[in-house]
Design a protein around this motif. Structure first.
Motif, PDB file in Angstrom:
ATOM      1  N   UNK A   1       0.802  -1.225   0.000  1.00 33.54           N
ATOM      2  CA  UNK A   1       0.000   0.000   0.000  1.00 33.54           C
ATOM      3  C   UNK A   1       0.835   1.274   0.000  1.00 33.54           C
ATOM      4  N   UNK A   2       2.005   1.226   0.642  1.00 36.59           N
ATOM      5  CA  UNK A   2       2.831   2.440   0.676  1.00 36.59           C
ATOM      6  C   UNK A   2       3.163   2.947  -0.736  1.00 36.59           C
ATOM      7  N   UNK A   3       3.563   2.049  -1.673  1.00 35.10           N
ATOM      8  CA  UNK A   3       3.827   2.533  -3.035  1.00 35.10           C
ATOM      9  C   UNK A   3       2.584   3.174  -3.654  1.00 35.10           C
ATOM     10  N   UNK A   4       1.412   2.665  -3.279  1.00 40.59           N
ATOM     11  CA  UNK A   4       0.186   3.237  -3.837  1.00 40.59           C
ATOM     12  C   UNK A   4      -0.028   4.650  -3.320  1.00 40.59           C
ATOM     13  N   UNK A   5       0.245   4.845  -2.034  1.00 39.44           N
ATOM     14  CA  UNK A   5       0.113   6.187  -1.464  1.00 39.44           C
ATOM     15  C   UNK A   5       1.097   7.127  -2.155  1.00 39.44           C
ATOM     16  N   UNK A   6       2.331   6.654  -2.315  1.00 35.72           N
ATOM     17  CA  UNK A   6       3.350   7.475  -2.970  1.00 35.72           C
ATOM     18  C   UNK A   6       2.901   7.807  -4.398  1.00 35.72           C
ATOM     19  N   UNK A   7       2.387   6.805  -5.081  1.00 30.43           N
ATOM     20  CA  UNK A   7       1.924   7.024  -6.455  1.00 30.43           C
ATOM     21  C   UNK A   7       0.762   7.997  -6.505  1.00 30.43           C
ATOM     22  N   UNK A   8      -0.188   7.822  -5.588  1.00 30.49           N
ATOM     23  CA  UNK A   8      -1.372   8.691  -5.599  1.00 30.49           C
ATOM     24  C   UNK A   8      -0.972  10.142  -5.368  1.00 30.49           C
ATOM     25  N   UNK A   9       0.013  10.364  -4.500  1.00 34.57           N
ATOM     26  CA  UNK A   9       0.422  11.738  -4.203  1.00 34.57           C
ATOM     27  C   UNK A   9       1.313  12.313  -5.297  1.00 34.57           C
ATOM     28  N   UNK A  10       1.973  11.440  -6.059  1.00 35.59           N
ATOM     29  CA  UNK A  10       3.025  11.941  -6.953  1.00 35.59           C
ATOM     30  C   UNK A  10       2.696  11.865  -8.441  1.00 35.59           C
ATOM     31  N   UNK A  11       1.670  11.105  -8.819  1.00 36.15           N
ATOM     32  CA  UNK A  11       1.515  10.839 -10.255  1.00 36.15           C
ATOM     33  C   UNK A  11       1.284  12.121 -11.047  1.00 36.15           C
ATOM     34  N   UNK A  12       0.698  13.131 -10.412  1.00 37.51           N
ATOM     35  CA  UNK A  12       0.403  14.341 -11.182  1.00 37.51           C
ATOM     36  C   UNK A  12       1.315  15.499 -10.847  1.00 37.51           C
ATOM     37  N   UNK A  13       2.440  15.210 -10.153  1.00 41.68           N
ATOM     38  CA  UNK A  13       3.174  16.343  -9.606  1.00 41.68           C
ATOM     39  C   UNK A  13       3.788  17.236 -10.692  1.00 41.68           C
ATOM     40  N   UNK A  14       4.131  16.657 -11.823  1.00 42.69           N
ATOM     41  CA  UNK A  14       4.653  17.496 -12.899  1.00 42.69           C
ATOM     42  C   UNK A  14       3.598  17.624 -14.004  1.00 42.69           C
ATOM     43  N   UNK A  15       3.101  16.471 -14.460  1.00 38.73           N
ATOM     44  CA  UNK A  15       2.155  16.483 -15.574  1.00 38.73           C
ATOM     45  C   UNK A  15       0.884  17.230 -15.187  1.00 38.73           C
ATOM     46  N   UNK A  16       0.493  17.130 -13.927  1.00 41.04           N
ATOM     47  CA  UNK A  16      -0.703  17.826 -13.477  1.00 41.04           C
ATOM     48  C   UNK A  16      -0.541  19.326 -13.649  1.00 41.04           C
ATOM     49  N   UNK A  17       0.623  19.843 -13.258  1.00 40.66           N
ATOM     50  CA  UNK A  17       0.857  21.290 -13.407  1.00 40.66           C
ATOM     51  C   UNK A  17       0.969  21.679 -14.867  1.00 40.66           C
ATOM     52  N   UNK A  18       1.516  20.754 -15.653  1.00 44.05           N
ATOM     53  CA  UNK A  18       1.623  21.051 -17.071  1.00 44.05           C
ATOM     54  C   UNK A  18       0.229  21.132 -17.675  1.00 44.05           C
ATOM     55  N   UNK A  19      -0.616  20.155 -17.304  1.00 45.31           N
ATOM     56  CA  UNK A  19      -1.963  20.127 -17.866  1.00 45.31           C
ATOM     57  C   UNK A  19      -2.803  21.286 -17.344  1.00 45.31           C
ATOM     58  N   UNK A  20      -2.564  21.693 -16.099  1.00 44.77           N
ATOM     59  CA  UNK A  20      -3.318  22.812 -15.548  1.00 44.77           C
ATOM     60  C   UNK A  20      -2.786  24.142 -16.069  1.00 44.77           C
TER      61      UNK A  20
END
Lengths: 497, 470, 234
Positions: free
Chosen positions: A174-193
Motif C-alpha cells: 500500500x505504501x507505493x500506492x500512497x506514494x503514487x497517488x500523491x506523486x503521479x500528477x506532480x509534474x504532468x498535473x501542473x503542465x496540464x493545468x
C-alpha cells in the motif's frame, strides 16, 4: 530602438541567486493540504496503518496467550502429579501399563506428553508473515515425529489464502500506492493545468521545484509510515528496551525508508519521462502491479516448476511401509535395543518383548530412524526451493522488502524452523527418557517426573537477524540508489513546454 | 448509430499501443495460468489417485488380525483434485491434503501444501481466477476510464452532443465498444479454458455446467466494473481524475478490502486455537457434556444396559463379544462429541464466510472469489463436504470392524483374529462432491450480490450518462 | 532588452522558425502578427528557453537565455494566452508564491493587495480562490506577477484572445503603463486593432519567417488590415 551592442550587466541591487527552498516547500505543502486527494489518501492510509498495527498486536497477543496457557497447564499438571505421587505409599502395587496414573511412563510420556511452545518474537506485531501457517506449539509425546509435526493451528483457509492485513503488507503493497497517488500528477498535473509554464518562466529550475515536491511528499509519507509505526510500536508495548530489539526495530524502519525512497525515485522518473498525468498514473500502476503481484506470482511458478515441493503423499506411503517393516521386526528390534542399551536391561522381565508399551515405543523409534533420511531429503528439497526464491526476490523490490521486513519481525519462517528443529530434538530426548523408564518398568516417582527433559528453545539474540538481512537490504539500497540516479539524470532534461 | 459508435470505440482502442500491449500480456498470463493449472491438475490427480489406491491396497493386504487392530491400522483419505481447480485452486493450498481414518479418533487434515511452499507463495498464485478477478478489472479501467473524460478534455464530446447524438446511445456505444475489446482477450481465453478442462478428461457432465455458471458470474462481475468505470468517466472533469478515481477504486476494493474484511471476520467470529479445540473435545469425552455422562460413567451405564437387554448377569454370559459392543459404544459417544465440535468449527468458518460475502456489497471481488471457488470445488464448503464424507467412511469402516468383533470374538475379545476376507467387505472410499445445485445454494448470496453489482453498474452508468455534460 | 540574433528552430525536418533577428528596446511594444503556426509562440518559447533552439541566439538584457536561463528569467515576465494559476490558492497567495519564486524579496500582504488593486482586480477577489476567477481576472493576476517582479521584459502570448472588449481594454491600458515605465514588451497577437493601439512596433510573421516590420505609428488601422491580408494571401 536601443541597440545592445555589448551585454549589459544588470543594474539592480544584487538578488539572491536562487529561490529559498523553504518557499518551494511551503508552497507545495499548501497545495497538498488544499488537495482533497491528499486528505482521502492519507487518511485512508493512516486508518489502515492503525488497523494493521492493531491486527498485528491482536494476533501476536493471542498466539502468546495460547502458548502461555499450554505451558501453565503443563506446569499445573506436573505439580498435581507430584502431589499425587507424594501421597501414594511406596509399597503400593505398580500401575497397569495403560492406567491414567502418573507412575505410568506410558501415561505420562505417550498419552499426555509435554508442550513445546514458541514465544512471539519481540517485533512480531510488525508482520504476521508465515506465523499463521506455522504452528507456535507442538504436543510432544513418544508418538512418531511425523504425527507430532502434522498438528496445525486452526485457521480458516480463506484467511490463509487472502493473507493478513499486517504492517508489512501495508508497507510493501500500500505504501507505493500512497506514494503514487500523491506523486503521479506532480509534474504532468501542473503542465496540464497550465501553471507549469508560469513557474518555468521564473528564475528557478524545474529540478529544484520537482525535488521540493518530492521532499514535501516524502515528509508526509514517512511521517505516517515511519513516525506512526514507531509510535505504534511504543504504544503496543514492544520490548524495545530488550537487548538488540531497538536496533532491529530501527533497521525495520530503515528498510521502510529505503523502500519508500525507491518508490519515490520511480514516481519521479515517471513524472519526468511520461507525458500526461493519466499516462503517468497508468505507468506507476503498471510498475506497482509488476512488482507487487505479477513478478512474485511468476517467481512462484518458476520455483514450483524448477524445484517442485516433494510429495507428502509419497512420504506418507513410505512411512507406512517403514511402520509395517518395523512392526514385523519388533521383537528383533527390541532385543537389539537392549543390546545397545545395557543400562536398561535391569527390568529384563518387562523387556521380554511382549510388553505392548515397550514394543510400540521400539517400533516408533525404528520408524523415526528409518524415515530420518527421507525427511532430511524432503527438507533439503524445500530448502532448495527456498534458496531459488531468495535469489528470485531480486526480480521484485516488493518481494525483497517483504523478505527483509518479515525476517526482521521474526515471522519469516527462519526462527520457526529453528523452533521446529529444537522440538524435533526435544522429541528425541523425551522419547528416549520415557523409553528408558518404560523398559526399566519401574513406576515413576515425583523426583523422576521432575527430572524428565524440559523443552527450551535456544532463542538467538534479537540482532542475530541483522547479518541475514544485510545482503537483501544492501540490494534494496542499491536499487533505490540506481533509481534515484536515473531520476536525477532524467530530471535535468525536463522541459516546461 | 449505435453500431457506428461501437465500431469507432473498438477501432480506437485497438489502435492504442498500450491497450494492445496490456491485452497481449493479459492473454499470455491467462494462457500461462491455464497451462500451469493444467499441469498441476494432471500431476495431483494422478498422485492422489495412486495414493488412494495404495492405501486401499495396504488395507486389503493386512494379514489376519484383530478387527480393532485393523481399525487402528486405518486408512488414509486423500483429498481429490477437482478438474476445475485448474481454473481456481482456491483454498486447496491452504487445507490439508490427507487425513488418517482410524479407530476412536477423528483426525484433522494434515499437510497444507502452502506449508511446503516458500513465503513468496503468499503473494498469490498464478491461476486463471486471480487473473480474471484482479487483472481484467484493471484492463477495464485502462479501456474505459478515458471513455468520456478524454473526449470531454479534447472537446470532442461537445461536438458529439452538438451533433444531436443521444447521450444514452453514446453510453451504450462506449460500453459495447469496451466489451468488444475485452472480448478480444476473453473469448480466446474462454476457448482455451474449456479446451484445457475437456482435455483433462474429467467428468465433463459435472464440470461444464459449473464452468458455464462461472462464465455467467464473471460476465456479471465484468459488467459491474464496466458500468462503474464508465460512470466515473462520465462524471469526471478530466481523464486524469477519472483514471485516478477508477484505479483508487480498484485498489481499495480488490487489494485492500479482502484483507481488511478477513481481519473483520476473524474479529467478529473468532475461531478457537487447535489446543483449545482438542482440549474441549477431550474434556467432553472424559467429563461428558450437555447431560451426557463422562466416558467412565457412560461405559458403566452401557454395561448395565447391555446386561439388562440380554437378561444376563455378567459380560461373560453374553452371546456376543462385549469388547466389540463396548468399542462401538465408545465410537458412538465419541462421534457425538466430534460432531458437536467440528460442526461448531465449520459453522464458525461459514459465519466468517458470511461476513466476507456481505462485505461484497462494497467489494464485488469478494463475491466473485467465493462464487469462483465454489464452482471450482475449491472452497471451504467443498472441503467440509469431503472431510465429512471421509469421516462418514471412517465410521462405516470402524463400525464394520466392531460388528465383526461383536459377532465373532465372544470370549476371545482382543485375542480374536479376523480372517483377511473381512478387509474386503468394506467398500473402497468413493467420494462425490456437492452438486451444482448445492453449490449455487451455498453461494446464492454471492451470486445475488454480483447480480446487484451488475445492475447497479448499469444504473450508475445510465444515471451518469443522463446527466452527461460536455 | 530583448534580442534575437538569427534565432531559429526546427522540429525534425519541419522548420518552425527560420533565422530571426529582432530587437525590442525598453519602452517598446513589439506586436507579432501572423496566422496560427507562423512561429510566434515558438519565438516566445525560445526566449523563455522552454524549448532548445536550433540556431542563433536569444538574448535578454544582453544575456543568452540558453547559457543563463535563470538569470534571464529574473528579468522576464511571461503571460500566456491562459494565465493558469493554482486553483486551490487565492489570488494573493498565487501572487505571493510567484513573487517569491522570482527571487525578489517577498512583499507584505498590504503591498500584494495594493498590487491586486493596481491591476484592477475587483475588491474582495484577491482573497478568493482562483478557481472562481474569470479569464480576465487571471490575466490581471498575470500582470500583477510581472509588475511585482519588476520585470524589464515582458513576453505575451495572445494575452487578450477570448477577453471581452472591456477586459481587453483594461489589459491594454496596463500594458501601456508598463511600456511607459520602460519595460520591453514582445507580444504575439491576432488582434490587429490592439496591436496598432498599444504596440510601438508591429512585425508580421508567416511560415516561420518575419515578412514585414514597421512602426505602429506609421500605419492606419485600415492599412494594417490590408497589409496583413496581402501578406497572408501571397
Amino acid at each position: 530602438m536601443t541597440t545592445l551592442a555589448t551585454p549589459q550587466v544588470a543594474t539592480r541591487v544584487p538578488q539572491p541567486r536562487t529561490v529559498p527552498l523553504a518557499t518551494l516547500l511551503a508552497h507545495e505543502w499548501r497545495l497538498l493540504v488544499r488537495d482533497r486527494l491528499l486528505h482521502v489518501a492519507a487518511s485512508c492510509f493512516i486508518v489502515v496503518v492503525v488497523l494493521a498495527l492493531a491486527a498485528g498486536v491482536r494476533w501476536s497477543r493471542a498466539q502468546q496467550a495460547t502458548v502461555d496457557r499450554l505451558r501453565r497447564a503443563d506446569a499445573d499438571q506436573l505439580v498435581a502429579w507430584q502431589r499425587a505421587l507424594d501421597t501414594i505409599p511406596a509399597d503400593a502395587p505398580p500401575p497397569e501399563a495403560f492406567a491414567r496414573d502418573p507412575r505410568s511412563a506410558f501415561h505420562v510420556g505417550a498419552r499426555v506428553g509435554r508442550v513445546a511452545g514458541l514465544d512471539q518474537p519481540p517485533l512480531g506485531v510488525l508482520a504476521v508473515g508465515q506465523s499463521d501457517l506455522q504452528p507456535s506449539y507442538y504436543k510432544v509425546t513418544t508418538g512418531p515425529r511425523q504425527a507430532m509435526l502434522m498438528n496445525d493451528e486452526i485457521e480458516n483457509p480463506v484467511a490463509l489464502l487472502t493473507g493478513r492485513l499486517d504492517l508489512t503488507f501495508v508497507i510493501v503493497a500500500l505504501l507505493p500506492l500512497l506514494i503514487g497517488a500523491l506523486s503521479y500528477g506532480m509534474l504532468a498535473g501542473e503542465r496540464e493545468d497550465g501553471t507549469l509554464a508560469l513557474v518555468a518562466s521564473q528564475p528557478v529550475t524545474l529540478r529544484r521545484v520537482l525535488l521540493a515536491k518530492v521532499a514535501v511528499r516524502a515528509a508526509i509519507v514517512l511521517a505516517v509510515a515511519i513516525g506512526l509505526v514507531a509510535i505504534g510500536l511504543v504504544v503496543a508495548g514492544a520490548p524495545l528496551a530488550a537487548p538488540g530489539v531497538a536496533t532491529v526495530a530501527a533497521t525495520w524502519l530503515l528498510t521502510v525508508l529505503v523502500y519508500a525512497a525507491f518508490w519515490f525515485a520511480i514516481a519521479l522518473l515517471v513524472a519526468v519521462l511520461v507525458r500526461g498525468a493519466a499516462a503517468g498514473a497508468l505507468t506507476l500502476a503498471t510498475v506497482w502491479l509488476l512488482s507487487v503481484i505479477v513478478v512474485p506470482v511468476l517467481v512462484n511458478v518458476v520455483a514450483q516448476a524448477r524445484h517442485p515441493a516433494p510429495s507428502r503423499t509419497a512420504l506418507i506411503a513410505e512411512s507406512r511401509a517403514a511402520a509395517a517393516a518395523a512392526n514385523a521386526r519388533a521383537d528383533t528390534l527390541l532385543r537389539k535395543f537392549l543390546f545397545d542399551h545395557p543400562e536398561m536391561r535391569a527390568g529384563a522381565s518387562v523387556a521380554s518383548g511382549k510388553d505392548f508399551v515397550t514394543r510400540s515405543l521400539t517400533v516408533q523409534f525404528e520408524v523415526d530412524t528409518a524415515m530420518a533420511p527421507s525427511l532430511a531429503a524432503f527438507d533439503a528439497r524445500l530448502r532448495a526451493q527456498q534458496a531459488l526464491v531468495d535469489r528470485a526476490r531480486l526480480a521484485s523490490p516488493s518481494l525483497l522488502a517483504q523478505g527483509v521486513l518479515e525476517s526482521l519481525a521474526g515471522t519469516d519462517g527462519d526462527r520457526w524452523r529453528r523452533f521446529r528443529d529444537s522440538t524435533i530434538a526435544y522429541h528425541r530426548r523425551w522419547r528416549d527418557a520415557i523409553m528408558a523408564q518404560a523398559v526399566r518398568g519401574e513406576p515413576l516417582t515425583a523426583a523422576m517426573l521432575g527430572a524428565l527433559p524440559t523443552f527450551a528453545f535456544g532463542e538467538a539474540p534479537a540482532d542475530a537477524v541483522l547479518p541475514r538481512v544485510g545482503g537483501a537490504l544492501a540490494v534494496l539500497v542499491v536499487l533505490a540508489v540506481l533509481a534515484w540516479s536515473g531520476a536525477l539524470v532524467a530530471i535535468g532534461r525536463v522541459r516546461a513546454a | 448509430m449505435l453500431a457506428t459508435i461501437v465500431r469507432k470505440e473498438f477501432t480506437e482502442m485497438l489502435r492504442d499501443g498500450r491497450v494492445r500491449l496490456a491485452a497481449v500480456a493479459l492473454l499470455a498470463l491467462l494462457a500461462g495460468a491455464l497451462l500451469h493449472g493444467r499441469a498441476q491438475t494432471r500431476a495431483l490427480v494422478a498422485e492422489r489417485a495412486a495414493a488412494q489406491a495404495a492405501t486401499r491396497a495396504d488395507w486389503l493386504a493386512q494379514p489376519a488380525k484383530n478387527p480393532h487392530s485393523a481399525a487402528h491400522y486405518g486408512i488414509y483419505a486423500f483429498k481429490p483434485r477437482a478438474t476445475l481447480a485448474t481454473l481456481d485452486d482456491g483454498v486447496d493450498p491452504y487445507v490439508g491434503v490427507l487425513t488418517w481414518l482410524e479407530a476412536h479418533k477423528r483426525n484433522e487434515f494434515a499437510y497444507r501444501p502452502a506449508q511446503d511452499a516458500t513465503g513468496a507463495q503468499r503473494a498469490g498464485a498464478l491461476t486463471a481466477a486471480v487473473t480474471l478477478q484482479l487483472l481484467v478489472p484493471l484492463l477495464i479501467v485502462l479501456l474505459a476510464a478515458g471513455a468520456f473524460a478524454t473526449e470531454r478534455e479534447h472537446g470532442t464530446l461537445r461536438q458529439l452532443l452538438a451533433l444531436g447524438v443521444r447521450a444514452r446511445t453514446l453510453g451504450a456505444g462506449k460500453a459495447f465498444g469496451v466489451a468488444a475489446a475485452l472480448g478480444v482477450v476473453l473469448v480466446p481465453a474462454t476457448v482455451l479454458g474449456v479446451a484445457a478442462i475437456v482435455g483433462l478428461g474429467g467428468d465433463t457432465a459435472h464440470d461444464l455446467p459449473r464452468a458455464g455458471m462461472m462464465v455467467v458470474g464473471y460476465l456479471l462481475y465484468f459488467a459491474a466494473w464496466l458500468g462503474v468505470v464508465l460512470a466515473i468517466s462520465a462524471r469526471a472533469r478530466t481523464a486524469r481524475v477519472a483514471l485516478a478515481g477508477a484505479l483508487g477504486l480498484w485498489m481499495l476494493t480488490t487489494v485492500l478490502a479482502p484483507r481488511l474484511v478477513t481481519e473483520l471476520a476473524r474479529a467478529l467470529r473468532p475461531t478457537p486455537s487447535a489446543a483449545a479445540f482438542t482440549a474441549a473435545i477431550r474434556s467432553d469425552l472424559e467429563q461428558g457434556f450437555d447431560g451426557h455422562a463422562g466416558q467412565a460413567e457412560a461405559m458403566e451405564a452401557f454395561r448395565r444396559r447391555v446386561l439388562a437387554q440380554y437378561r444376563v448377569d455378567s459380560v461373560s454370559q453374553l452371546p456376543v463379544s462385549f469388547a466389540g459392543l463396548e468399542l462401538e459404544e465408545g465410537e458412538r459417544i465419541g462421534n457425538l462429541v466430534y460432531d458437536r465440535h467440528h460442526a461448531r468449527l465449520w459453522d464458525r468458518f461459514a459465519a466468517q464466510e458470511r461476513v466476507r460475502t456481505a462485505s461484497a456489497v462494497v467489494a464485488p471481488v469478494l463475491a466473485m472469489r467465493a462464487l469462483s471457488m465454489g464452482l471450482s470445488g475449491t472452497d471451504v464448503a467443498h472441503h467440509r463436504a469431503f472431510a465429512e464424507a471421509a469421516e462418514g467412511y471412517r465410521r462405516t469402516l470402524v463400525t464394520a470392524m466392531n460388528a465383526d468383533m461383536t459377532r465373532n470374538a465372544r470370549g476371545t475379545d482382543f485375542d480374536y483374529k479376523a480372517d483377511r476376507s473381512l478387509w474386503g467387505t468394506v467398500g473402497a472410499f468413493d467420494y462425490d462432491g456437492p452438486s451444482l445445485g448445492a453449490t449455487l445454494t451455498e453461494h446464492a448470496g454471492a451470486l445475488a450480490i454480483l447480480g446487484a453489482w451488475a445492475v447497479g453498474g448499469v444504473l450508475l452508468l445510465t444515471g451518469a450518462v443522463a446527466r452527461l455534460r460536455p | 532588452m530583448l534580442e534575437a540574433a538569427a534565432l531559429s528552430k526546427s522540429f525534425g525536418d519541419h522548420v518552425a522558425l527560420h533565422p530571426l533577428t529582432l530587437r525590442v528596446a525598453p519602452g517598446e511594444i513589439l506586436c507579432l502578427l501572423g496566422a496560427n503556426g507562423a512561429g510566434k509562440t515558438t519565438t516566445i518559447n525560445l526566449f523563455l528557453d522552454f524549448i532548445p533552439r536550433s540556431g542563433g541566439r536569444a538574448l535578454v538584457d544582453g544575456l543568452d537565455v540558453a547559457a543563463e536561463p535563470l538569470e534571464t528569467k529574473r528579468r522576464l515576465a511571461y503571460i500566456p494566452e491562459q494565465v493558469q494559476l493554482y486553483r486551490t490558492l487565492t489570488g494573493v497567495e498565487n501572487l505571493d508564491y510567484f513573487q517569491r519564486l522570482s527571487g525578489r524579496p517577498p512583499l507584505d500582504r498590504a503591498a500584494l493587495l495594493a498590487l491586486c488593486d493596481r491591476v484592477g482586480l475587483p475588491a474582495g477577489a484577491a482573497d478568493r480562490r482562483v478557481s472562481t476567477y474569470s479569464k480576465g481576472m487571471r490575466q490581471k493576476v498575470g500582470i500583477a506577477i510581472a509588475i511585482a517582479k519588476e520585470a524589464r521584459a515582458l513576453l505575451l502570448d495572445e494575452p487578450t484572445s477570448g477577453l471581452d472588449p472591456q477586459a481587453s481594454n483594461e489589459f491594454s491600458a496596463l500594458l501601456a503603463v508598463l511600456r511607459d515605465d520602460g519595460v520591453a514588451i514582445l507580444m504575439a497577437t491576432h488582434d490587429l486593432f490592439r496591436a496598432r493601439e498599444t504596440g510601438t512596433h508591429i512585425a508580421i510573421m508567416k511560415h516561420g519567417r518575419m515578412v514585414d516590420r514597421f512602426a505602429a505609428a506609421d500605419i492606419g488601422h485600415a492599412d494594417l488590415e490590408r497589409l496583413y491580408l496581402d501578406h497572408m494571401r501571397n
